[in-house]
Design a protein around this motif. Structure first.
Motif, PDB file in Angstrom:
ATOM      1  N   PRO A 187       0.824  -1.204   0.000  1.00 54.16           N
ATOM      2  CA  PRO A 187       0.000   0.000   0.000  1.00 54.16           C
ATOM      3  C   PRO A 187       0.861   1.258   0.000  1.00 54.16           C
ATOM      4  O   PRO A 187       2.033   1.218  -0.392  1.00 54.16           O
ATOM      5  CB  PRO A 187      -0.795  -0.146   1.297  1.00 54.16           C
ATOM      6  CG  PRO A 187       0.176  -0.835   2.212  1.00 54.16           C
ATOM      7  CD  PRO A 187       1.050  -1.709   1.346  1.00 54.16           C
ATOM      8  N   VAL A 188       0.306   2.358   0.455  1.00 57.58           N
ATOM      9  CA  VAL A 188       1.043   3.623   0.519  1.00 57.58           C
ATOM     10  C   VAL A 188       2.087   3.554   1.634  1.00 57.58           C
ATOM     11  O   VAL A 188       1.854   2.986   2.685  1.00 57.58           O
ATOM     12  CB  VAL A 188       0.064   4.796   0.774  1.00 57.58           C
ATOM     13  CG1 VAL A 188       0.828   6.096   0.927  1.00 57.58           C
ATOM     14  CG2 VAL A 188      -0.937   4.890  -0.386  1.00 57.58           C
ATOM     15  N   GLY A 189       3.243   4.130   1.401  1.00 57.65           N
ATOM     16  CA  GLY A 189       4.323   4.123   2.383  1.00 57.65           C
ATOM     17  C   GLY A 189       5.657   4.017   1.674  1.00 57.65           C
ATOM     18  O   GLY A 189       5.737   4.022   0.441  1.00 57.65           O
ATOM     19  N   CYS A 190       6.735   3.877   2.445  1.00 62.07           N
ATOM     20  CA  CYS A 190       8.065   3.810   1.843  1.00 62.07           C
ATOM     21  C   CYS A 190       8.186   2.644   0.873  1.00 62.07           C
ATOM     22  O   CYS A 190       8.934   2.710  -0.097  1.00 62.07           O
ATOM     23  CB  CYS A 190       9.125   3.692   2.935  1.00 62.07           C
ATOM     24  SG  CYS A 190       9.420   5.243   3.823  1.00 62.07           S
ATOM     25  N   ALA A 191       7.463   1.561   1.130  1.00 55.43           N
ATOM     26  CA  ALA A 191       7.581   0.375   0.296  1.00 55.43           C
ATOM     27  C   ALA A 191       6.593   0.362  -0.859  1.00 55.43           C
ATOM     28  O   ALA A 191       6.370  -0.677  -1.471  1.00 55.43           O
ATOM     29  CB  ALA A 191       7.392  -0.882   1.142  1.00 55.43           C
ATOM     30  N   VAL A 192       6.013   1.511  -1.179  1.00 49.97           N
ATOM     31  CA  VAL A 192       5.013   1.558  -2.241  1.00 49.97           C
ATOM     32  C   VAL A 192       5.587   1.139  -3.593  1.00 49.97           C
ATOM     33  O   VAL A 192       4.858   0.670  -4.457  1.00 49.97           O
ATOM     34  CB  VAL A 192       4.390   2.972  -2.341  1.00 49.97           C
ATOM     35  CG1 VAL A 192       5.396   3.974  -2.859  1.00 49.97           C
ATOM     36  CG2 VAL A 192       3.131   2.960  -3.203  1.00 49.97           C
ATOM     37  N   PHE A 193       6.911   1.259  -3.745  1.00 50.50           N
ATOM     38  CA  PHE A 193       7.540   0.866  -5.006  1.00 50.50           C
ATOM     39  C   PHE A 193       8.122  -0.545  -4.946  1.00 50.50           C
ATOM     40  O   PHE A 193       9.003  -0.896  -5.741  1.00 50.50           O
ATOM     41  CB  PHE A 193       8.640   1.857  -5.376  1.00 50.50           C
ATOM     42  CG  PHE A 193       8.142   3.250  -5.573  1.00 50.50           C
ATOM     43  CD1 PHE A 193       7.209   3.535  -6.564  1.00 50.50           C
ATOM     44  CD2 PHE A 193       8.578   4.290  -4.760  1.00 50.50           C
ATOM     45  CE1 PHE A 193       6.742   4.827  -6.745  1.00 50.50           C
ATOM     46  CE2 PHE A 193       8.105   5.586  -4.939  1.00 50.50           C
ATOM     47  CZ  PHE A 193       7.187   5.857  -5.929  1.00 50.50           C
ATOM     48  N   ALA A 194       7.626  -1.354  -4.040  1.00 50.06           N
ATOM     49  CA  ALA A 194       8.138  -2.721  -3.912  1.00 50.06           C
ATOM     50  C   ALA A 194       8.022  -3.493  -5.215  1.00 50.06           C
ATOM     51  O   ALA A 194       8.843  -4.364  -5.519  1.00 50.06           O
ATOM     52  CB  ALA A 194       7.408  -3.456  -2.791  1.00 50.06           C
ATOM     53  N   TYR A 195       6.997  -3.155  -6.000  1.00 48.15           N
ATOM     54  CA  TYR A 195       6.811  -3.872  -7.261  1.00 48.15           C
ATOM     55  C   TYR A 195       7.950  -3.632  -8.241  1.00 48.15           C
ATOM     56  O   TYR A 195       8.096  -4.365  -9.228  1.00 48.15           O
ATOM     57  CB  TYR A 195       5.467  -3.508  -7.904  1.00 48.15           C
ATOM     58  CG  TYR A 195       5.132  -2.024  -7.887  1.00 48.15           C
ATOM     59  CD1 TYR A 195       5.785  -1.132  -8.722  1.00 48.15           C
ATOM     60  CD2 TYR A 195       4.159  -1.521  -7.024  1.00 48.15           C
ATOM     61  CE1 TYR A 195       5.485   0.219  -8.714  1.00 48.15           C
ATOM     62  CE2 TYR A 195       3.845  -0.166  -7.000  1.00 48.15           C
ATOM     63  CZ  TYR A 195       4.510   0.696  -7.852  1.00 48.15           C
ATOM     64  OH  TYR A 195       4.213   2.039  -7.821  1.00 48.15           O
ATOM     65  N   ASP A 196       8.767  -2.606  -8.006  1.00 49.33           N
ATOM     66  CA  ASP A 196       9.941  -2.397  -8.849  1.00 49.33           C
ATOM     67  C   ASP A 196      11.074  -3.361  -8.488  1.00 49.33           C
ATOM     68  O   ASP A 196      11.981  -3.563  -9.300  1.00 49.33           O
ATOM     69  CB  ASP A 196      10.457  -0.965  -8.697  1.00 49.33           C
ATOM     70  CG  ASP A 196       9.574   0.058  -9.408  1.00 49.33           C
ATOM     71  OD1 ASP A 196       8.860  -0.335 -10.346  1.00 49.33           O
ATOM     72  OD2 ASP A 196       9.597   1.243  -9.005  1.00 49.33           O
TER      73      ASP A 196
END
Length: 245
Positions: A48-57
């Motif tokens: 979700p929203v947060g520092c890890a929002v770009f985890a899909y990268d």
């Protein structure tokens, strides 16, 4: 000479955006290594929203972005449709313990067969260092510049202890990644949580104490020491529920 270590194929080659000293990258690697070692053929992550929002990268498998706090609800829908997939959420403390508190409690209560990776760094990282539900008493943040006062803001929420009381929760453990022995323990906990899901045993959550040097106003080394000296006292490490025992 034989090769003793290789980068997991379950991570991409992209350079991570996390601040120097942030331990999100370590946790990403542990999740990816566990899934590769399990030879998981179908994995779906929800961030979700947060520092890890770009985890899909960074994860080299399917990922889905959820609205702030709604990752457990999204993961529930995905898992019920794709029962053969290993489905997990990757959530910070502001996301899981604040706006998403209802979703995580009800997912545990229902015994949803998902795995939750809960990153607790005691602060809102992405949005500027505001006080989180897990911020320590006396901890200075942008919204508590004189330190968190329990008479005004209450006490830090202990999510592992709370969720362990839910009948649908199968496995709950709190770990840390502030040194190598604890990194190894975290990897074992993540593996156990995914194995529990694979066996259809129900809801599992691994809470991981992590660093945020930028918003804590510390060096990377100081932040690791702060986890050891300050956070563990408030958030003790250990297994809070294990359906195998």
């Amino acid at each position: 000479m034989g090769k003793v270590f290789s980068v997991t194929s379950y991570l991409t080659d992209d350079t991570m955006h996390y601040c120097p000293g942030c331990t999100h990258g370590i946790i990403h690697r542990l999740v990816a290594e566990v899934l590769e070692e399990m030879q998981a053929e179908r994995v779906i992550g929800v961030a979700p929203v947060g520092c890890a929002v770009f985890a899909y990268d960074y994860f080299n498998f399917d990922c889905h972005q959820a609205a702030h706090g709604r990752a457990p609800a999204v993961a529930t829908g995905i898992k019920r449709v794709h029962k053969d997939a290993l489905v997990f959420t990757y959530q910070g403390d502001g996301d899981l313990a604040s706006i998403g508190a209802a979703e995580i409690v009800n997912a545990a209560g229902r015994g949803e067969n998902i795995t939750v990776i809960f990153i607790n760094n005691a602060i809102y990282g992405m949005t500027g260092g505001q006080m989180a539900p897990t911020s320590l008493v006396g901890q200075k943040t942008t919204t508590s510049p004189y330190g968190r006062k329990p008479e005004l803001c209450g006490y830090p929420l202990t999510m592992s202890e709370m969720l362990a009381t839910q009948k649908g929760a199968y496995y709950i453990e709190r770990t840390s990644v502030h040194d190598v022995p604890n990194i190894n323990k975290t990897k074992k906990a993540i593996r156990k949580a995914f194995e529990a899901q694979k066996a259809g045993k129900g809801f599992s959550m691994i809470e991981i104490l992590s660093t945020c040097p930028t918003n804590w106003g510390m060096t990377p080394v100081e932040s690791l020491q702060w986890v050891k000296d300050s956070m563990i006292e408030v958030f003790p490490l250990g297994v809070f529920k294990d359906g195998d025992n």
